[in-house]
Write a protein that holds these residues in place. Structure first.
Motif, mmCIF file in Angstrom:
data_model
loop_
_atom_site.group_PDB
_atom_site.id
_atom_site.type_symbol
_atom_site.label_atom_id
_atom_site.label_comp_id
_atom_site.label_asym_id
_atom_site.label_seq_id
_atom_site.Cartn_x
_atom_site.Cartn_y
_atom_site.Cartn_z
ATOM 1 N N LYS A 86 46.013 52.476 25.143
ATOM 2 C CA LYS A 86 44.793 52.076 24.427
ATOM 3 C C LYS A 86 43.392 51.621 25.362
ATOM 4 O O LYS A 86 42.455 51.314 24.897
ATOM 5 N N GLY A 87 43.872 51.973 26.294
ATOM 6 C CA GLY A 87 42.566 51.675 27.446
ATOM 7 C C GLY A 87 43.160 50.864 28.986
ATOM 8 O O GLY A 87 44.155 50.816 29.135
ATOM 9 N N TYR A 88 41.990 50.498 29.562
ATOM 10 C CA TYR A 88 41.937 49.882 30.964
ATOM 11 C C TYR A 88 41.905 48.255 30.895
ATOM 12 O O TYR A 88 40.861 48.027 30.195
ATOM 13 N N VAL A 89 42.492 47.705 31.782
ATOM 14 C CA VAL A 89 42.042 46.180 32.283
ATOM 15 C C VAL A 89 41.902 46.297 33.709
ATOM 16 O O VAL A 89 42.755 46.963 34.425
ATOM 17 N N LEU A 90 40.690 45.811 34.155
ATOM 18 C CA LEU A 90 40.386 45.801 35.617
ATOM 19 C C LEU A 90 40.067 44.234 36.041
ATOM 20 O O LEU A 90 39.118 43.806 35.311
ATOM 21 N N MET A 91 40.746 43.958 37.052
ATOM 22 C CA MET A 91 40.550 42.427 37.576
ATOM 23 C C MET A 91 39.972 42.647 38.913
ATOM 24 O O MET A 91 40.727 43.333 39.635
ATOM 25 N N THR A 92 39.245 41.689 39.306
ATOM 26 C CA THR A 92 38.648 41.600 40.532
ATOM 27 C C THR A 92 38.263 40.257 40.919
ATOM 28 O O THR A 92 37.875 39.529 40.095
ATOM 29 N N HIS A 93 38.220 39.843 42.353
ATOM 30 C CA HIS A 93 37.808 38.720 42.716
ATOM 31 C C HIS A 93 36.277 38.558 42.602
ATOM 32 O O HIS A 93 35.651 39.681 42.695
ATOM 33 N N ALA A 94 35.673 37.567 42.060
ATOM 34 C CA ALA A 94 34.473 37.165 41.998
ATOM 35 C C ALA A 94 34.101 35.892 42.875
ATOM 36 O O ALA A 94 34.088 34.826 42.470
ATOM 37 N N GLY A 95 34.134 35.901 43.980
ATOM 38 C CA GLY A 95 34.268 34.834 45.092
ATOM 39 C C GLY A 95 35.592 34.171 44.990
ATOM 40 O O GLY A 95 36.663 34.771 44.695
ATOM 41 N N HIS A 96 35.765 33.045 45.589
ATOM 42 C CA HIS A 96 37.140 32.764 45.885
ATOM 43 C C HIS A 96 37.733 32.013 44.712
ATOM 44 O O HIS A 96 38.863 31.469 44.782
#
Length: 120
Positions: free
Chosen positions: A78-88
Motif C-alpha cells: 500500500k505504499g512506502y515509508v521513508l525515514m531519515t535522520h534530521a540532525g542527531h
C-alpha cells in the motif's frame, strides 16, 4: 513555537508532491515532535515505529560495514515509508503512495531534513 515551525516544514513537504500522504518529525527516543498525518493514524505508533526502525538501520549499517546510515526505505503493498535522520536528535518519516516517484521524494525529504536539522 518550535512545533509550529516544524509543522510548517512538514506542510510544505507534503505539498511538494501529491504522492506524499503523511509526514512526521520524531525524536530519536520515539516521541512525536510534529506531524501532518491523515485522520485516524496513531501518532504514538508512528513515532515508536520510526525510532525503532531508524535505530535498527543504524545498527545494521554499522555491523555490515556500510558506513553511516542515510535512510531507511520500506516498501509495502500500500505504499512506502521513508525515514531519515534530521540532525542527531530527530527522525523525519514520510509515507508515500505505492506509485510514488521516489527520486523526487528523496530530494524533497533531504531538503526538509536539512531545514529541520538546522532548526533543532
Amino acid at each position: 513555537m518550535r512545533a509550529d515551525m516544524l509543522k510548517s516544514i512538514l506542510n510544505e513537504l507534503n505539498g511538494t508532491s501529491a504522492d506524499i500522504e503523511a509526514s512526521g518529525v520524531i525524536s530519536t527516543d520515539g516521541l512525536m515532535m510534529a506531524a501532518v498525518l491523515p485522520q485516524g493514524m496513531d501518532e504514538d505508533r508512528v513515532g515508536a515505529m520510526s525510532a525503532a526502525m531508524l535505530s535498527l538501520g543504524d545498527r545494521t549499517a554499522q555491523e555490515l560495514e556500510r558506513g553511516g546510515l542515510e535512510q531507511v526505505l520500506i516498501k509495502g503493498s500500500k505504499g512506502y515509508v521513508l525515514m531519515t535522520h534530521a540532525g542527531h536528535e530527530a527522525v523525519l518519516t514520510v509515507m508515500a503512495k505505492p506509485n510514488a516517484k521516489l527520486g523526487l521524494i528523496f530530494l524533497d525529504v533531504k531538503r526538509a531534513a536539512e531545514s529541520i536539522s538546522a532548526m533543532i
